[in-house]
Each structure stands twice: as C-alpha cells, then as structure tokens.
Motif scaffolding. Structure first.
Motif, short mmCIF file in Angstrom:
data_model
loop_
_atom_site.label_atom_id
_atom_site.label_comp_id
_atom_site.label_asym_id
_atom_site.label_seq_id
_atom_site.Cartn_x
_atom_site.Cartn_y
_atom_site.Cartn_z
N ALA A 122 0.79 -1.19 -0.06
CA ALA A 122 0.08 0.02 0.02
C ALA A 122 0.92 1.17 0.00
O ALA A 122 0.65 2.41 -0.70
CB ALA A 122 -0.94 0.01 1.12
N MET A 123 1.99 1.02 0.83
CA MET A 123 2.88 2.41 0.85
C MET A 123 3.32 2.35 -0.62
O MET A 123 3.90 3.72 -0.84
CB MET A 123 3.93 1.99 2.09
N ALA A 124 3.93 1.37 -1.26
CA ALA A 124 4.63 1.80 -2.40
C ALA A 124 3.59 2.20 -3.45
O ALA A 124 4.14 3.09 -4.26
CB ALA A 124 5.23 0.31 -2.86
N VAL A 125 2.46 2.00 -3.40
CA VAL A 125 1.31 2.23 -4.27
C VAL A 125 1.35 3.87 -4.24
O VAL A 125 1.03 4.71 -5.07
CB VAL A 125 0.04 1.45 -4.43
N LEU A 126 1.00 4.19 -2.89
CA LEU A 126 0.61 5.46 -2.42
C LEU A 126 1.82 6.50 -2.70
O LEU A 126 1.75 7.47 -3.30
CB LEU A 126 0.43 5.38 -1.02
N GLY A 127 3.08 5.80 -2.52
CA GLY A 127 4.21 6.49 -3.09
C GLY A 127 4.40 7.09 -4.37
O GLY A 127 4.73 8.06 -4.93
N MET A 128 3.86 5.99 -5.31
CA MET A 128 3.99 6.30 -6.90
C MET A 128 2.85 7.30 -7.18
O MET A 128 2.92 8.21 -7.86
CB MET A 128 3.32 4.93 -7.70
N VAL A 129 1.72 7.36 -6.22
CA VAL A 129 0.67 8.21 -6.60
C VAL A 129 1.15 9.72 -6.19
O VAL A 129 1.10 10.63 -6.87
CB VAL A 129 -0.64 7.96 -5.67
N PHE A 130 1.95 9.72 -5.07
CA PHE A 130 2.45 10.93 -4.65
C PHE A 130 3.45 11.40 -5.77
O PHE A 130 3.61 12.87 -5.99
CB PHE A 130 3.38 10.72 -3.45
N MET A 131 4.21 10.65 -6.22
CA MET A 131 5.34 11.05 -7.33
C MET A 131 4.69 11.46 -8.49
O MET A 131 4.95 12.65 -9.32
CB MET A 131 6.29 9.94 -7.59
N VAL A 132 3.42 10.87 -8.95
CA VAL A 132 2.67 11.51 -10.09
C VAL A 132 2.15 12.88 -9.63
O VAL A 132 2.29 13.91 -10.62
CB VAL A 132 1.42 10.47 -10.39
N GLN A 133 1.58 13.08 -8.58
CA GLN A 133 1.14 14.37 -8.16
C GLN A 133 2.24 15.13 -8.00
O GLN A 133 1.97 16.52 -8.57
CB GLN A 133 0.61 14.22 -6.53
N LEU A 134 3.34 15.11 -7.70
CA LEU A 134 4.74 15.99 -7.50
C LEU A 134 5.00 16.50 -8.70
O LEU A 134 5.31 17.61 -9.06
CB LEU A 134 5.74 15.44 -6.74
N ASN A 135 5.04 15.56 -9.73
CA ASN A 135 5.57 15.83 -11.05
C ASN A 135 4.53 16.44 -12.07
O ASN A 135 4.84 17.39 -12.67
CB ASN A 135 6.00 14.41 -11.86
N TYR A 136 3.36 16.30 -11.62
CA TYR A 136 2.20 17.10 -12.25
C TYR A 136 2.26 18.57 -11.51
O TYR A 136 1.94 19.28 -12.50
CB TYR A 136 0.83 16.56 -11.80
N PHE A 137 2.31 18.69 -10.42
CA PHE A 137 2.30 20.06 -9.82
C PHE A 137 3.72 20.77 -10.32
O PHE A 137 3.39 21.85 -10.71
CB PHE A 137 2.59 19.82 -8.12
N LEU A 138 4.73 20.12 -10.48
CA LEU A 138 5.94 20.65 -11.00
C LEU A 138 5.77 21.15 -12.41
O LEU A 138 6.20 22.33 -12.99
CB LEU A 138 7.25 20.08 -10.92
N GLY A 139 5.01 20.34 -13.20
CA GLY A 139 4.48 20.86 -14.52
C GLY A 139 3.71 21.97 -14.59
O GLY A 139 3.98 22.90 -15.58
N LEU A 140 2.75 22.06 -13.70
CA LEU A 140 1.81 22.91 -13.66
C LEU A 140 2.34 24.44 -13.51
O LEU A 140 2.02 25.59 -13.59
CB LEU A 140 0.76 22.85 -12.62
N LEU A 141 3.73 24.44 -12.77
CA LEU A 141 4.40 25.62 -12.24
C LEU A 141 4.81 26.53 -13.62
O LEU A 141 5.24 27.70 -13.72
CB LEU A 141 5.84 25.20 -11.53
#
Length: 264
Positions: A148-167
């Motif tokens: 569950a933590m590994a899956v959630l970690g991948m979700v967070f990294m998608v969120q982070l890279n998506y956020f950085l792109g939006l900048l």
C-alpha cells in the motif's frame, strides 16, 4: 473509471512500440543490483553485518528497492506538461472529457503494469544467478502495508511531477524545481545507499520528507526491517498525498484562467 482504464490500456500497448526501452529498463535494474553485489561484496569480506544488514539482507534490499524505483516512471509527466504549456498545445488536455491529473495517473498505471513483469523477471534472475538467500517478510500485515505504501508513493510522485509541470503556468522554466526534486529523491529514497547507514539525526530529518516513504521504507518493510514504522509511515505518506492534492487544486484554479494556449 472505464475511460481511465482505456487510457491505461492504450499506454500499455504503446510500450510495445518502444521495445528498446524495455531492454534498457531491465539493464538499469540489473546494473544497480550488480553494483551493489560488487561494492558490498568487498565490504562484507571484513564484516558479517553492516548496520542492520547481513550481506544477503543488503542484496535483498537492493533488489527490492531497484524494483520499486524502476516502476516509478512519472518523471516524464512534468516534462510533458512543461512542453505542452510552452508550445501552446496544453489545450489538448483541457478539452478531452477526462480529468487532466487523472489522465496522467491512468497513463502512469498503464506504463507501470507493462513494466511490472519485466522488472520482476530481472530481479528473479539475479536472485538465481548470485544464489542470494533472499530475505522477505512473512508477516502479511507488514506485506500489505508495504505494498500500500509503495502504491501510495507512486501516486505521490505522479502528483509531485504533475504539480511541477503546472508551475510552467507561472514560471518560464521549471528546471531548478526539477533539479531540487531529483537530487532529494535520489538521496532520500535510499536507492543509492540505505538510509539505515546514515546518522540517526539525519534519518530523523529525512522522515519528515515524503521521499523516505516512497522507496526506502517499503523496501525495508518487505525485507523484514523497520516493522515499527509501517503504519505510521503509511499515515504520514497519506497526509502528504492529501496536502499535495490541495496544493495542486489551489495552483490550478489560480493559474488556469491565465493560460492562453493555442492549438490542440
């Protein structure tokens, strides 16, 4: 949900076109394990244990962490969004009948599912070749928590890279932000050196960062270590995901009205 599954399937099929990428991805996984075998083989000639690890425990950690790090392939999301916004074609994502962030999550899921089998195969081959006494947890609760933590970690990294792109909607370039993220991730995810070998005060500071829970802690849990951090780590990472989602919403609502892209 069905439309997002179709997006995932499309990207799974797309990976078949780039077969060389599959080979290189397996080579990168193998190279990390080979590096660990050569380096720690020399160190363990003089010692039976290093930190929390035996020789086979260390190699097991590298196999699991290499497997998880190779599955995390969301770096391209920030570059894709940056390029689309800069050349005026980000409108493509604004007109299709799906959520933009969910589109990229579905894309990442398709890529991960495609590479999952190949990365497992690469890891299994090295266990056999080097006759590693593979260390793996037998506690099903810890196992579920680590997955569950590994899956959630991948979700967070998608969120982070998506956020950085939006900048890119606010800044001309995002290279500095990407450099900071990549350097932090390389260190704190523990894919280079297990964080258990760092001084405790440094490890305590790293526990405040989400990267600690993306690869390092799931790898430690799967190899039977740091069991006491399992549920707390899952909760902390979940809170980071919620906080990042709120940040994404605020930045998107504030910046999207200023976007004046052309072309689809």
């Amino acid at each position: 949900m069905r439309k997002y599954w179709e997006i995932s399937k499309t990207y799974m099929k797309a990976q078949l076109v780039w077969r060389a990428d599959v080979i290189f991805n397996m080579i990168f996984t193998i190279s990390k394990i080979l590096f660990a075998y050569l380096l720690w083989g020399i160190i363990f000639r003089q010692k039976s244990t290093v930190g929390l690890f035996t020789f086979h425990g260390m190699l097991s950690y590298y196999i699991v962490s290499s497997f998880l790090s190779q599955l995390e392939m969301s770096d391209g999301i920030s570059g894709e969004i940056h390029a689309r916004i800069r050349n005026g074609t980000f409108s493509k994502y604004m007109v299709i009948p799906v959520g933009i962030e969910k589109y990229f999550m579905a894309m990442e899921l398709g890529v991960v599912l495609f590479y999952l089998t190949f990365d497992l195969l690469a890891a299994a081959v090295w266990v056999v070749i080097f006759r590693i006494r593979f260390v793996f947890t037998t506690d099903w609760k810890i196992l579920l928590c680590a997955v569950a933590m590994a899956v959630l970690g991948m979700v967070f990294m998608v969120q982070l890279n998506y956020f950085l792109g939006l900048l890119t909607l606010k800044y001309q370039g995002i290279d500095t932000f990407l450099m900071i993220k990549n350097n932090l991730a390389a260190l704190v995810t523990g894919t280079i050196v297990p964080l258990a070998l760092f001084p405790e005060i440094i490890v305590k500071a790293m526990r405040l960062l989400p990267f600690y829970y993306v690869t390092y802690l799931p790898s430690m849990l799967l190899t039977g270590m740091l069991r006491e951090e399992a549920f707390q780590g899952l909760l902390i990472l979940f809170c980071w995901c919620v906080a990042m989602q709120i940040l994404i919403y605020v930045v998107w609502e504030k910046s999207r009205r200023k976007y004046d892209g052309v072309g689809i």
